[in-house]
Scaffold this motif. Structure first.
Motif, PDB file in Angstrom:
ATOM      1  N   GLY A   1      -1.849  95.316  30.695  1.00 10.29           N
ATOM      2  CA  GLY A   1      -3.152  95.950  30.619  1.00 10.29           C
ATOM      3  C   GLY A   1      -2.972  97.451  30.440  1.00 10.29           C
ATOM      4  O   GLY A   1      -3.165  98.020  29.370  1.00 10.29           O
ATOM      5  N   ARG A   2      -2.510  98.065  31.526  1.00 16.13           N
ATOM      6  CA  ARG A   2      -2.329  99.513  31.563  1.00 16.13           C
ATOM      7  C   ARG A   2      -1.607 100.066  30.335  1.00 16.13           C
ATOM      8  O   ARG A   2      -2.004 101.081  29.760  1.00 16.13           O
TER       9      ARG A   2
ATOM     10  N   GLY B   1       1.935  91.143  33.469  1.00 16.61           N
ATOM     11  CA  GLY B   1       1.872  92.484  32.876  1.00 16.61           C
ATOM     12  C   GLY B   1       2.718  93.428  33.707  1.00 16.61           C
ATOM     13  O   GLY B   1       3.846  93.101  34.043  1.00 16.61           O
ATOM     14  N   GLY B   2       2.157  94.575  34.031  1.00 21.06           N
ATOM     15  CA  GLY B   2       2.857  95.503  34.896  1.00 21.06           C
ATOM     16  C   GLY B   2       3.743  96.498  34.177  1.00 21.06           C
ATOM     17  O   GLY B   2       4.515  97.208  34.822  1.00 21.06           O
TER      18      GLY B   2
ATOM     19  N   HIS C   1       3.139  80.995  35.612  1.00 23.66           N
ATOM     20  CA  HIS C   1       2.733  82.395  35.493  1.00 23.66           C
ATOM     21  C   HIS C   1       3.152  83.159  36.738  1.00 23.66           C
ATOM     22  O   HIS C   1       3.123  82.626  37.847  1.00 23.66           O
TER      23      HIS C   1
ATOM     24  N   LYS D   1      -8.956  93.756  32.598  1.00 25.06           N
ATOM     25  CA  LYS D   1      -9.453  94.584  33.696  1.00 25.06           C
ATOM     26  C   LYS D   1      -9.027  96.042  33.596  1.00 25.06           C
ATOM     27  O   LYS D   1      -9.627  96.897  34.226  1.00 25.06           O
TER      28      LYS D   1
ATOM     29  N   ARG E   1       0.000  79.720  38.783  1.00 23.97           N
ATOM     30  CA  ARG E   1       0.500  81.036  39.150  1.00 23.97           C
ATOM     31  C   ARG E   1       1.407  80.916  40.370  1.00 23.97           C
ATOM     32  O   ARG E   1       1.049  80.295  41.367  1.00 23.97           O
TER      33      ARG E   1
ATOM     34  N   HIS F   1       2.696  87.413  38.075  1.00 20.88           N
ATOM     35  CA  HIS F   1       2.420  88.838  37.837  1.00 20.88           C
ATOM     36  C   HIS F   1       2.641  89.528  39.165  1.00 20.88           C
ATOM     37  O   HIS F   1       1.952  89.209  40.132  1.00 20.88           O
TER      38      HIS F   1
ATOM     39  N   GLU G   1       1.198  89.804  29.474  1.00 16.27           N
ATOM     40  CA  GLU G   1      -0.200  90.230  29.584  1.00 16.27           C
ATOM     41  C   GLU G   1      -0.322  91.636  30.162  1.00 16.27           C
ATOM     42  O   GLU G   1      -0.869  91.826  31.237  1.00 16.27           O
TER      43      GLU G   1
ATOM     44  N   SER H   1       2.111  96.359  39.381  1.00 15.84           N
ATOM     45  CA  SER H   1       2.014  97.274  38.258  1.00 15.84           C
ATOM     46  C   SER H   1       3.023  98.400  38.326  1.00 15.84           C
ATOM     47  O   SER H   1       3.514  98.737  39.396  1.00 15.84           O
TER      48      SER H   1
HETATM   49  C1  LIG Z   1      -3.801  93.316  36.566  1.00 14.43           C
HETATM   50  C2  LIG Z   1      -3.121  92.181  35.955  1.00 14.43           C
HETATM   51  C3  LIG Z   1      -2.389  92.345  34.777  1.00 14.43           C
HETATM   52  C4  LIG Z   1      -2.193  93.687  34.118  1.00 14.43           C
HETATM   53  O1  LIG Z   1      -1.527  94.585  34.920  1.00 14.43           O
HETATM   54  P1  LIG Z   1      -1.074  95.981  34.277  1.00 14.43           P
HETATM   55  O2  LIG Z   1      -0.335  96.654  35.350  1.00 14.43           O
HETATM   56  O3  LIG Z   1      -2.319  96.694  33.901  1.00 14.43           O
HETATM   57  O4  LIG Z   1      -0.247  95.660  33.099  1.00 14.43           O
HETATM   58  C5  LIG Z   1      -1.819  91.233  34.208  1.00 14.43           C
HETATM   59  N1  LIG Z   1      -1.944  90.010  34.775  1.00 14.43           N
HETATM   60  C6  LIG Z   1      -2.638  89.817  35.905  1.00 14.43           C
HETATM   61  C7  LIG Z   1      -2.759  88.456  36.471  1.00 14.43           C
HETATM   62  C8  LIG Z   1      -3.236  90.884  36.537  1.00 14.43           C
HETATM   63  O5  LIG Z   1      -3.927  90.684  37.668  1.00 14.43           O
END
Ligand SMILES: *Cc1c(COP(=O)(O)O)cnc(C)c1O
Length: 408
Positions: free
Chosen positions: A269-270, A231-232, A190, A58, A144, A192, A267, A195
């Motif tokens: 993303g950013r 992630g984050g 899991h 995403k 999760r 998360h 995981e 961020s």
């Molecule tokens: C958005 C998201 C991520 C990625 O977050 P970032 O801050 O971009 O690293 C990872 N896992 C899940 C479930 C998310 O919703």
């Protein structure tokens, strides 16, 4: 050995190269450097040599980005059926895909079960387990957890404490037990929690989350293959912020997992895409006011939503060839959308803007083009990809026809 700095700042981009790209492809334009995306991946892979690394699609779902990360060795973390569609299109195998189903619409579940039945379904509610069972699915499932600890960079994205995402940590064992009894292959847990991990305090909060997750994993009535810490990983949006110390995140994660006998999954993303992207925009209006000078530009909240949505900070730089010779001014950079929140940057010290100047907006590679939309009948921007010193159009600018094409 190639040089791979922990951060690429807006000042590190070549103004001449960016001016050339704007001249060739027009503005507003996202520039995404795939070589930098690969560097970001490599640093994470080096800090976590034993982890399985998935890219959170995403953040930037462009095909060129997905392909680059797949070729680098990443799996895909998908938050919707549409993202699963894109991951498959970019060549990910279903078995390399984690589908994180947050309140999934029926249409999404049906699509993913059909197109990628070997994917791992990450569920955040008993209800989702029921819906998968109703559909005859008994494949790979991960649960999760919302750990009840942790933090994010703003309330709106701090998902750890939010009941919308995940089952409470003290109910996870029961949910896992039920799923095992019903024949699911429960492979992981899991969490998360939002961020923007950047500071030592953030890393300490991350450690607490992974400790909670480790406790859940130890008590899980299933033989888990992985613990997914989400992630984050943050990036410094401001010039005075230091980059994330990946080594300390790796240490904290390892310590928190301690004796848990399962693979670590991450995981981000950013982190992979943010500093690999800039947004280029042209000044079309200069308006002096009693306060700051307004620089009206051709990108707005529909191009880059983060400032309007979260009050996010993005650095802005003038790419005018004579920028260094101009007096500076307090400048508000504002877009063309009829909303008072349509402000990209407020009260910045910039070379006095002139009509026709090109501005670069930094760290625009994550949650930039991905959040662009068509309000005010704006056309979404073009994206150009840089790869091995070559540039090519990765995504066309919307035409006017894209506005009316879906209408019947
Ligand atoms: C958005 C998201 C991520 C990625 O977050 P970032 O801050 O971009 O690293 C990872 N896992 C899940 C479930 C998310 O919703």
């Amino acid at each position: 050995m190639t040089r791979n700095p922990a951060v690429r700042r807006l000042a590190d981009w070549s103004p001449g190269d960016l001016r050339d790209l704007a001249a060739e492809y027009g503005t507003p334009l996202y520039v995404q450097d795939l070589d930098r995306v690969r560097e970001n991946y490599e640093r994470v892979a080096a800090a976590f040599p034993d982890a399985r690394i998935h890219y959170a699609v995403k953040a930037n779902a462009g095909r060129a980005v997905l392909r680059a990360l797949r070729e680098a060795g990443a799996g895909a973390e998908c938050a919707s059926a549409g993202e699963v569609y894109r991951a498959l299109d970019a060549g990910f195998e279903p078995s390399e895909i984690h589908y994180t189903a947050v309140n999934p619409p029926a249409r999404d579940l049906d699509y993913v079960l059909d197109a990628a039945p070997d994917a791992t379904f990450v569920v955040g509610a008993r209800d989702t387990v029921d819906r998968l069972a109703e559909r005859g699915f008994a494949g790979r499932l991960a649960v999760r957890v919302h750990p009840g600890v942790g933090a994010g960079h703003s309330e709106a994205v701090a998902t750890g404490a939010d009941a919308k995402f995940g089952v409470p940590h003290d109910e996870a064992a029961a949910v896992i037990g039920d799923a095992v009894d019903r024949g699911f292959d429960v492979v992981g847990v899991h969490a998360h929690v939002g961020s923007g991990m950047l500071t030592d305090d953030d890393v300490a909060a991350h450690r607490e989350v992974v400790e909670r997750l480790a406790a859940v994993a130890r008590n899980a009535p299933a033989d888990l293959e992985f613990v997914d810490a989400g992630g984050g990983f943050g990036v410094p949006y401001r010039p005075d912020e230091e980059p994330l110390d990946l080594g300390s995140v790796a240490d904290a994660t390892r310590t928190a997992l301690a004796d848990v006998d399962a693979d670590l999954v991450l995981e981000p993303g950013r982190y992979f895409v943010a500093d690999a992207g800039v947004l280029l925009t042209e000044v079309n209006t200069v308006k002096p006011t009693d306060g700051a000078t307004l620089a009206g530009v051709d990108a707005g909240m529909t191009t880059l939503l983060r400032p309007a949505l979260y009050g996010a900070h993005h650095e802005v730089r003038s790419l005018a060839p004579d920028a260094a010779d101009r007096d500076t001014d307090a400048v508000d950079v504002v877009g063309p959308i009829c909303e008072s929140t349509d402000v990209l940057a407020e009260d910045r010290r910039l070379p006095a803007p002139e009509r026709g100047d090109l501005l670069a907006v930094g760290n625009a590679g994550a949650y930039g083009v991905e959040m662009s939309f068509q309000y005010n009948s704006r056309q979404r921007p073009a994206v150009v990809a840089l790869d091995g010193g070559e540039d090519s159009l990765a995504r066309e600018r919307d035409g006017f026809d894209s506005l009316t094409a879906p209408e019947r």
